[in-house]
Design a protein around this motif. Sequence first.
Motif, PDB file in Angstrom:
ATOM      1  N   LYS A 381       1.032  -0.505   1.801  1.00 21.89           N
ATOM      2  CA  LYS A 381       0.044  -1.487   1.366  1.00 21.89           C
ATOM      3  C   LYS A 381      -0.183  -2.527   2.471  1.00 21.89           C
ATOM      4  N   LEU A 382      -1.403  -3.041   2.498  1.00 23.14           N
ATOM      5  CA  LEU A 382      -1.776  -4.090   3.445  1.00 23.14           C
ATOM      6  C   LEU A 382      -2.965  -4.847   2.884  1.00 23.14           C
ATOM      7  N   GLU A 383      -3.511  -5.769   3.650  1.00 23.78           N
ATOM      8  CA  GLU A 383      -4.711  -6.491   3.260  1.00 23.78           C
ATOM      9  C   GLU A 383      -5.813  -6.150   4.256  1.00 23.78           C
ATOM     10  N   ALA A 384      -7.022  -5.874   3.766  1.00 24.59           N
ATOM     11  CA  ALA A 384      -8.088  -5.398   4.645  1.00 24.59           C
ATOM     12  C   ALA A 384      -9.428  -6.003   4.248  1.00 24.59           C
ATOM     13  N   VAL A 385     -10.274  -6.197   5.248  1.00 27.09           N
ATOM     14  CA  VAL A 385     -11.622  -6.719   5.031  1.00 27.09           C
ATOM     15  C   VAL A 385     -12.495  -5.622   4.430  1.00 27.09           C
ATOM     16  N   ASN A 386     -13.283  -5.986   3.450  1.00 24.15           N
ATOM     17  CA  ASN A 386     -14.246  -5.057   2.862  1.00 24.15           C
ATOM     18  C   ASN A 386     -15.435  -4.943   3.815  1.00 24.15           C
ATOM     19  N   PRO A 387     -15.695  -3.774   4.404  1.00 27.58           N
ATOM     20  CA  PRO A 387     -16.795  -3.660   5.374  1.00 27.58           C
ATOM     21  C   PRO A 387     -18.169  -3.900   4.765  1.00 27.58           C
ATOM     22  N   VAL A 388     -18.298  -3.670   3.458  1.00 26.39           N
ATOM     23  CA  VAL A 388     -19.580  -3.891   2.784  1.00 26.39           C
ATOM     24  C   VAL A 388     -19.806  -5.378   2.527  1.00 26.39           C
ATOM     25  N   ASP A 389     -18.730  -6.117   2.259  1.00 31.08           N
ATOM     26  CA  ASP A 389     -18.804  -7.556   2.011  1.00 31.08           C
ATOM     27  C   ASP A 389     -17.677  -8.243   2.774  1.00 31.08           C
ATOM     28  N   PRO A 390     -17.927  -8.649   4.041  1.00 31.28           N
ATOM     29  CA  PRO A 390     -16.858  -9.203   4.880  1.00 31.28           C
ATOM     30  C   PRO A 390     -16.241 -10.494   4.355  1.00 31.28           C
ATOM     31  N   GLU A 391     -16.844 -11.110   3.342  1.00 32.01           N
ATOM     32  CA  GLU A 391     -16.221 -12.284   2.720  1.00 32.01           C
ATOM     33  C   GLU A 391     -14.955 -11.887   1.979  1.00 32.01           C
ATOM     34  N   GLU A 392     -14.899 -10.643   1.540  1.00 34.34           N
ATOM     35  CA  GLU A 392     -13.781 -10.171   0.728  1.00 34.34           C
ATOM     36  C   GLU A 392     -12.647  -9.618   1.585  1.00 34.34           C
ATOM     37  N   VAL A 393     -11.442 -10.027   1.250  1.00 36.06           N
ATOM     38  CA  VAL A 393     -10.245  -9.379   1.792  1.00 36.06           C
ATOM     39  C   VAL A 393      -9.518  -8.780   0.591  1.00 36.06           C
ATOM     40  N   CYS A 394      -9.320  -7.483   0.618  1.00 35.32           N
ATOM     41  CA  CYS A 394      -8.795  -6.757  -0.545  1.00 35.32           C
ATOM     42  C   CYS A 394      -7.417  -6.164  -0.263  1.00 35.32           C
ATOM     43  N   ILE A 395      -6.741  -5.827  -1.345  1.00 36.25           N
ATOM     44  CA  ILE A 395      -5.532  -5.004  -1.238  1.00 36.25           C
ATOM     45  C   ILE A 395      -5.966  -3.611  -0.788  1.00 36.25           C
ATOM     46  N   ALA A 396      -5.240  -3.037   0.149  1.00 34.97           N
ATOM     47  CA  ALA A 396      -5.600  -1.719   0.669  1.00 34.97           C
ATOM     48  C   ALA A 396      -4.379  -0.812   0.677  1.00 34.97           C
ATOM     49  N   THR A 397      -4.611   0.468   0.425  1.00 34.26           N
ATOM     50  CA  THR A 397      -3.552   1.479   0.449  1.00 34.26           C
ATOM     51  C   THR A 397      -3.886   2.523   1.507  1.00 34.26           C
ATOM     52  N   VAL A 398      -2.912   2.848   2.333  1.00 33.08           N
ATOM     53  CA  VAL A 398      -3.102   3.895   3.338  1.00 33.08           C
ATOM     54  C   VAL A 398      -3.041   5.246   2.626  1.00 33.08           C
ATOM     55  N   THR A 399      -4.157   5.953   2.621  1.00 30.41           N
ATOM     56  CA  THR A 399      -4.194   7.255   1.929  1.00 30.41           C
ATOM     57  C   THR A 399      -4.030   8.426   2.880  1.00 30.41           C
ATOM     58  N   LYS A 400      -4.322   8.203   4.176  1.00 28.26           N
ATOM     59  CA  LYS A 400      -4.251   9.294   5.151  1.00 28.26           C
ATOM     60  C   LYS A 400      -4.124   8.706   6.545  1.00 28.26           C
ATOM     61  N   LEU A 401      -3.467   9.438   7.463  1.00 29.37           N
ATOM     62  CA  LEU A 401      -3.343   9.016   8.853  1.00 29.37           C
ATOM     63  C   LEU A 401      -3.683  10.183   9.763  1.00 29.37           C
ATOM     64  N   LYS A 402      -4.443   9.908  10.802  1.00 29.34           N
ATOM     65  CA  LYS A 402      -4.728  10.891  11.843  1.00 29.34           C
ATOM     66  C   LYS A 402      -4.726  10.159  13.179  1.00 29.34           C
ATOM     67  N   ASP A 403      -3.764  10.484  14.034  1.00 32.45           N
ATOM     68  CA  ASP A 403      -3.645   9.823  15.341  1.00 32.45           C
ATOM     69  C   ASP A 403      -3.590   8.307  15.146  1.00 32.45           C
ATOM     70  N   SER A 404      -4.573   7.598  15.697  1.00 33.56           N
ATOM     71  CA  SER A 404      -4.574   6.133  15.629  1.00 33.56           C
ATOM     72  C   SER A 404      -5.487   5.604  14.526  1.00 33.56           C
ATOM     73  N   TYR A 405      -5.756   6.420  13.518  1.00 38.71           N
ATOM     74  CA  TYR A 405      -6.713   6.010  12.491  1.00 38.71           C
ATOM     75  C   TYR A 405      -6.117   6.098  11.091  1.00 38.71           C
ATOM     76  N   LEU A 406      -6.525   5.129  10.260  1.00 34.57           N
ATOM     77  CA  LEU A 406      -6.071   5.040   8.884  1.00 34.57           C
ATOM     78  C   LEU A 406      -7.251   5.253   7.947  1.00 34.57           C
ATOM     79  N   TRP A 407      -6.984   5.893   6.818  1.00 32.68           N
ATOM     80  CA  TRP A 407      -7.955   5.956   5.730  1.00 32.68           C
ATOM     81  C   TRP A 407      -7.435   5.010   4.649  1.00 32.68           C
TER      82      TRP A 407
END
Length: 825
Positions: A381-407
């Motif tokens: 778990k982490l905190e992440a900016v909502n790309p659709v609404d940058p005012e929002e910072v949401c709880i985020a869950t890492v669902t997948k990893l590939k190299d240097s990228y997170l889903w």
Amino acid sequence: DAGSSVEEMEFNWDEYLEDTGATAAPHGSFKHVDTSLQNGFAPGMKLEVAVKSDQNTYWVATIITTCGQLLLLRYDGYGEDRKADFWCDIMTADLHPIGWCKQNKKILKVPEGIKDKIPDQEEFLQRVLKGAYSAPANLLEGLHRGKNPLDLIAPGSRLELQNIRDSLEAWIVNVVENVGGRLKLRYEGLEDCDKFDQWLFYLDPFLHQVGWAAQHGYSLQPPSAIRSLKSEADWQEILKKVKEEEEESSVPTDLFKDKPVIGVHSFSEGMKLEAVDPVAPFVISPATVLKVFNEKYFMIEIDDLRADRTTRQSYICHVNTAGIFPVQWSLKNGLHLSPPPGYPGQDFDWADYLKQCGAEAAPQSCFPSLTSDHGFKENMKLEAVNPVDPEEVCIATVTKLKDSYLWLQLEGSKKPVPECIVSVESMNIFPVGWCETNGYQLRPPRKAIVNKQKKIAVVQPEKQILSSRTVHDGLKNQELNSSDSVVINGKYCCPKIYFNHRCFSGPYLNKGRIAELPQSVGPGNCVLVLKEVLTLLINAAYKPSRVLRELQLDEEAAWHGHGETLKAKYKGKSYRATVEVVRTADRVADFCRKTCIKLECCPNLFGPQMVLDKCSENCSVLTKTKYTHYYGKRKNKRIGRPPGGHSNLEVAMKKPNKRRKRRKHFFVHKKKRSSTSVDNTPAGSPQSEVSEKKSLSSSPTQSELSHSLAQDRDKRKRKLRTFSFSDDENKPPSPKDIKMEVAEKLQLDSNPLEWSVADVVRFLKSTDCAPLARIFLDQEIDGQALLLLTLPTVQECMDLKLGPAIKLCHHIERVKLAFYQQFAN
């Protein structure tokens, strides 16, 4: 609505992590946050400080740790004596860089407390200053003195922002808000219009200090999106006003020294690649290099084959831009590549597509190498900016990893958002607790986990907590003792905690797992940083539940810190305990040292100081037993439930169809003192004497044993220990299950008290327990430790089943008996 606002206020990360069974992403994985907390001073830097007893003289001091605008210092010459440490406020104390006294003809004089230790002042200074780093002069003097660089970006400050449509253009932006380095920016000239506001982290490569565009030959003009809102004359008037006010609204240039450096790219116009649209980072699509501006910048466009398209998805890139990949990257990583709108059919094929477009794929050499060394794992778990609404910072869950990228799956956003694709180096992701620390609203999950009942802890009164205002108003020109608790604005005050992998790891911690820990954690909020450090240590143990038990809060001890619930998992069970952590930076070093000693490892294994070449404790030459002799516990250690009270260590049993875990206490099983009971005391204790006397016909006389054991007890001054067992783990066998018998008398050639680890291993290899020798070698058990082993400790520390443990203890008892007969007198 009113109901949801209550839930948002009461959202608790600890409860939420426990409820979801997830872990927080490590703080060290967010490099931009780490950089934002640095104040320019670092442990080990030296400076010249006015001597407290004589303000007309100065002496060289070393920075021990930093806490906002406060420095913990120690005069050179005190060595490792921490009692002489003192706090100084950079704003008010008489502090200067190395060399200032000589330049200003001031007196450098050894303080009275260490005068006898430094017979030759000149020789001493020459030695300690050789290769030393001086504290930066600009941080000790002038307008920026004592300020955290990040705090210099205040509302009203001006910066320049490159145009995302044309990188050769830039325009002035005003800082509307600064949230821990995340800036809300408004274009100059749009004072009352927030429609075009943007959120960027201050280290963003496209953000610069005022004057950057002119210095690098870039055009300074408003972007096309807002240009039509005012006349050209109005824009020129705004530009003139900015230049007149440049000095009072400018941000220091050195604030951007840690920004990523943009390298030279090798892309050409028309090249094809795969890309993630930063405005909607939900899919990977084919893209084209639309334009090359110069050696640093180029523009790419997400492919769209529709004849009637009305918009173009294009944006500026550089060689390190996240979300651009070589052709076939998705296929190689088992990911879906979204065909361009208007592409015939669903089965996209790159070879056909390149042939159809008459284009070439961008070669692999155009792209930076990707790394998987980042610390993120699925379900974190982490905190992440909502790309659709940058005012929002949401709880985020890492669902997948590939190299240097997170889903990332965002939770709690006002409108549902698909999984986002972000780089591990994105400046739009933050560690757990970042919003709370910076006073920003975190969007909780829709079904927020709330504290049903407020818990009230009664603690002993603490020392007064000094805020930065208190320091300024009440303690001007005074030094603070190192024992004073200090908090700056309630924000980050814990220095970096280093894991010194070369130091002795003790009997509880696995050396291999310790080596896999990150080099450091923090800086940050004291409670959060120390909680993460302790969690990493628990997970690096041979037996995590045992380390959790060692760390649990002693209910009879004075409580001076903050109770935190920590968890451990072992053999499919979950354990919880309340552990005390300190809340202020001045107590961190002492807390780390005491915790190390509690775990019987080197006092420098972790703490705010990095051990570079050789540990000051010389721990590398010590075995486990010798180390315990120097640093081990000197008092009776309670494990499990203390007499007359309840343990706060709990074990959660997994039950199907239950959302919450049921917890079950450890219980202390009292043992009867009888001749047939299992020896559960240290070697040489009275109980050991009785059981051996009755079970072994060849034992020495009662008077001989009593005399030798009394001497041994006086020498060791050891107390009996009580052990706790869960109902189904390490349960002590009943006396009828065990019969300790000695098949033959053992004749020893040397005193087992003097045996090395190699000697113990050699002995075990001569028995039918030879396969267990590896455990003794790994845990560095020498002769003294061997004589202290009992059946419960063998089962618990070595993780052995009852049968092999009894067989092993049979040989240990033979050694003990031979020791008493041959060497005890």
